[in-house]
Design a protein around this motif. Sequence first.
Motif, PDB file in Angstrom:
ATOM      1  N   VAL A   1      10.325  21.489 -46.722  1.00  0.00           N
ATOM      2  CA  VAL A   1       9.073  21.011 -47.812  1.00  0.00           C
ATOM      3  C   VAL A   1       7.790  21.251 -47.360  1.00  0.00           C
ATOM      4  O   VAL A   1       7.455  20.746 -46.053  1.00  0.00           O
ATOM      5  N   ALA A   2       6.960  21.617 -48.143  1.00  0.00           N
ATOM      6  CA  ALA A   2       5.604  21.270 -48.069  1.00  0.00           C
ATOM      7  C   ALA A   2       5.075  21.094 -49.194  1.00  0.00           C
ATOM      8  O   ALA A   2       5.661  21.182 -50.557  1.00  0.00           O
ATOM      9  N   SER A   3       3.971  20.286 -49.378  1.00  0.00           N
ATOM     10  CA  SER A   3       3.289  19.409 -50.378  1.00  0.00           C
ATOM     11  C   SER A   3       1.851  19.810 -50.530  1.00  0.00           C
ATOM     12  O   SER A   3       0.958  19.598 -49.414  1.00  0.00           O
ATOM     13  N   ALA A   4       1.404  20.131 -51.847  1.00  0.00           N
ATOM     14  CA  ALA A   4      -0.136  20.196 -51.885  1.00  0.00           C
ATOM     15  C   ALA A   4      -0.764  19.212 -52.813  1.00  0.00           C
ATOM     16  O   ALA A   4      -0.920  19.261 -53.903  1.00  0.00           O
ATOM     17  N   GLY A   5      -1.062  17.714 -52.086  1.00  0.00           N
ATOM     18  CA  GLY A   5      -1.338  16.765 -53.023  1.00  0.00           C
ATOM     19  C   GLY A   5      -0.218  16.170 -53.996  1.00  0.00           C
ATOM     20  O   GLY A   5      -0.797  15.566 -55.036  1.00  0.00           O
ATOM     21  N   HIS A   6       1.085  16.439 -53.708  1.00  0.00           N
ATOM     22  CA  HIS A   6       1.926  16.232 -54.894  1.00  0.00           C
ATOM     23  C   HIS A   6       2.996  15.339 -54.312  1.00  0.00           C
ATOM     24  O   HIS A   6       3.199  15.299 -53.083  1.00  0.00           O
ATOM     25  N   PRO A   7       3.746  14.432 -54.998  1.00  0.00           N
ATOM     26  CA  PRO A   7       4.541  13.509 -54.665  1.00  0.00           C
ATOM     27  C   PRO A   7       5.799  14.381 -54.033  1.00  0.00           C
ATOM     28  O   PRO A   7       6.112  15.539 -54.466  1.00  0.00           O
ATOM     29  N   PRO A   8       6.358  13.865 -52.672  1.00  0.00           N
ATOM     30  CA  PRO A   8       7.766  14.474 -52.139  1.00  0.00           C
ATOM     31  C   PRO A   8       8.581  14.250 -52.968  1.00  0.00           C
ATOM     32  O   PRO A   8       8.755  13.165 -53.811  1.00  0.00           O
ATOM     33  N   PRO A   9       9.936  14.980 -52.632  1.00  0.00           N
ATOM     34  CA  PRO A   9      11.079  14.743 -53.394  1.00  0.00           C
ATOM     35  C   PRO A   9      11.649  13.439 -52.873  1.00  0.00           C
ATOM     36  O   PRO A   9      11.596  13.046 -51.940  1.00  0.00           O
TER      37      PRO A   9
END
Length: 716
Positions: A468-476
């Motif tokens: 998983v990687a996130s760009a300013g987004h809520p994680p799953p």
Amino acid sequence: MSQAIRDALVELDAVTGIVYLLDRGRRRLRATLIGGSPPVIFTMPEQIPVDAPYASARAWRTGTVVVIGEPETRPDDPGLARLVPFPYSVMSTPLSGGGHRFGALTVVRLPTRDGTLGIPQRRKLRAIGDRLAARLTAGTAGGGPPDPPDRPVVFSVDSVPPPSDGEPSGGWGLPGIPGSYETTLMYQLHKLSEALNKAADMDAVADVARTGIMAPYRAGSLVITGFGGGRLWVTAHHGTAAGSLRSVHGASAEAPSPYADTLRGRDLRLFSDRAELLAAYPDAPDDGCRAWAFLPLRAGDTPVGVCALGFPAERHFTPEEQATAMMMASLLAQALERVRLGEKKHAIAESVQKWLLPRILGDLPDIVTTARYLPAASASGIGGDWYDVIALPDSRICLIVGDVEGHKVESAMLMGQLRSAMLAYAREEHGPAAVLSRTGDLLAALETDLLATCCLVRVDAAQGTAEVASAGHPPPLLRRPDGSLDTPDVPVDVPLGVHSGVAYRSVEFLLEPGTLLLLYTDGLTSARDADLMPRVRELLAAGPPATEHNLEGLADRLVAALPAPPERRDDIALLLARYEGALPRHRYRFARMEVRRHDLPGVRAARRFVRESLHDWGHGDVADALELMASEVVTNALIHADSHVDLRLREGPDHIRLEVRDSDVTPPVPSPVSVSGEGNARAEHGRGLLIVESLASAWGTSPSGRGKTVWLELPI
């Protein structure tokens, strides 16, 4: 009542007086008579809930004189909205007697005139109200309180007497009340304009026409037609027989008829009795009316349609009524054209976003997915939220949810560019962090001020891992097989388009068979309901019922828990994926095919696909039934959805499941066989679902927001 209003205006130096009476349901006070000077009389509320904070409702509830708007009597509610666009004060006294609370007598005045409203003024209004209440009590001897009329009568205190004696024509105004005839006409015109300005769709405009044109003119029927393709089309109607509508709907605008002739001209066409109508149109159908008024609807020089009023008895129109009707028609035409253009713009915006979102979600035998998209109540009807499922080689799949800021066409177009870029980078075998990094560089090169957030999960079904990687987004959110919820510790890096100089990071973790992942956009957390996320967590933790073998039911329950517009202020995208696991004894078979748009011969290929798959899996005993049901559902999708159709056949522990996905959000409805002519065209396409309903052990439909899935199951 009129004398009470006149006395109150003189005694209290007021500009407007209103008598409100309690309606039959005892929930609202309705304006019965309004008197004063224009234009103030046009700004008064026609209905007030009895529990409202306004002076009239307070006086009715408390039985005391209530003043609002004077410097020393500010309302208790600081957010109390004022209804007229200038400083004013309101004094209201209750009307009660004989065991009845009839309503209230209310006056409006300017606070600067004759000082403030003090004790003497309160006593004067109370005395006037008590005299009126005594008259009302005497008039109700042996009966209940009077019912207020559907619409108020309005009169101006400074007007000259009406030109004719007796009952005013058409029921406008009251006899002996100077100016009530003309002023009531103008009052209805003002109220119609005000209501049409608030109407946001065609149904709302039609409802306003019914209450603002049909009811004031005391018509028995209303028909509104639009114009397009050289023909007339019924867009709204009330109180009209279906038989007469059929003769109008789809009729040529060139053939002689009162509708067509009114459309081509600019004048009001009136028929005071049926003899006049038959003299002009001998073949006119009998719709039960005995008089008619046909109003041309034009937006500038452009014909928009026709508004027809039918009357149950002979009807003659005064010049004032004809002039008012033409002004009403002009207002109605402008509202219809505005709504039509708005609906066209909204349809284009929805079409743009629908085709930018994935047409078909990727799927693997070991990973089941479904998605939902809920638009916000924005004016544009479009946003930048998106989801994607990308199948990769070697039993891997990418789950993506993202959000471009804003609710405009530019947001949706940028979303389409970012989605295409991620699709390309993911299929080039880049990891989640690298995909975000390259997409962020692309966004920076596009020279846009918009930013985007995104969460990307790459699942390796063979290894049972997720990265998983996130760009300013809520994680799953993860639901483990035991029902526990977990949020992986994912570093939330900067949004796409922000120059930080720091590389995106990713984390990897193991997935147990039966793990559910929920990816979502921040519209889920920005709703006004503070308890929204706990409710979502509760539904996830509960899991599906024992009889539910799919994600569609869970997705539907999640959507049902979310607020509807206008409480839903932002778009919401949900992506659900369940990892089934790769153990051989739990590995069930999966097959998929696609039928291209408009490819009706593809139905034969779909039947062959179902039969061959089931025979290969050793389930030939259910092939006949499932083949027949697949044929019906796929045919419906091709005819109605105007899109490609995706078939998915999945083997479960004790059932076979067929899913048919298309881009039409309208749910299919089984229709019984009908011998009547009414609605046969629509019913024809719903009869195949009766076969599905009778053969399948379970079936249903799940709208995703940009399409739907029709699913059915058979036991094995």
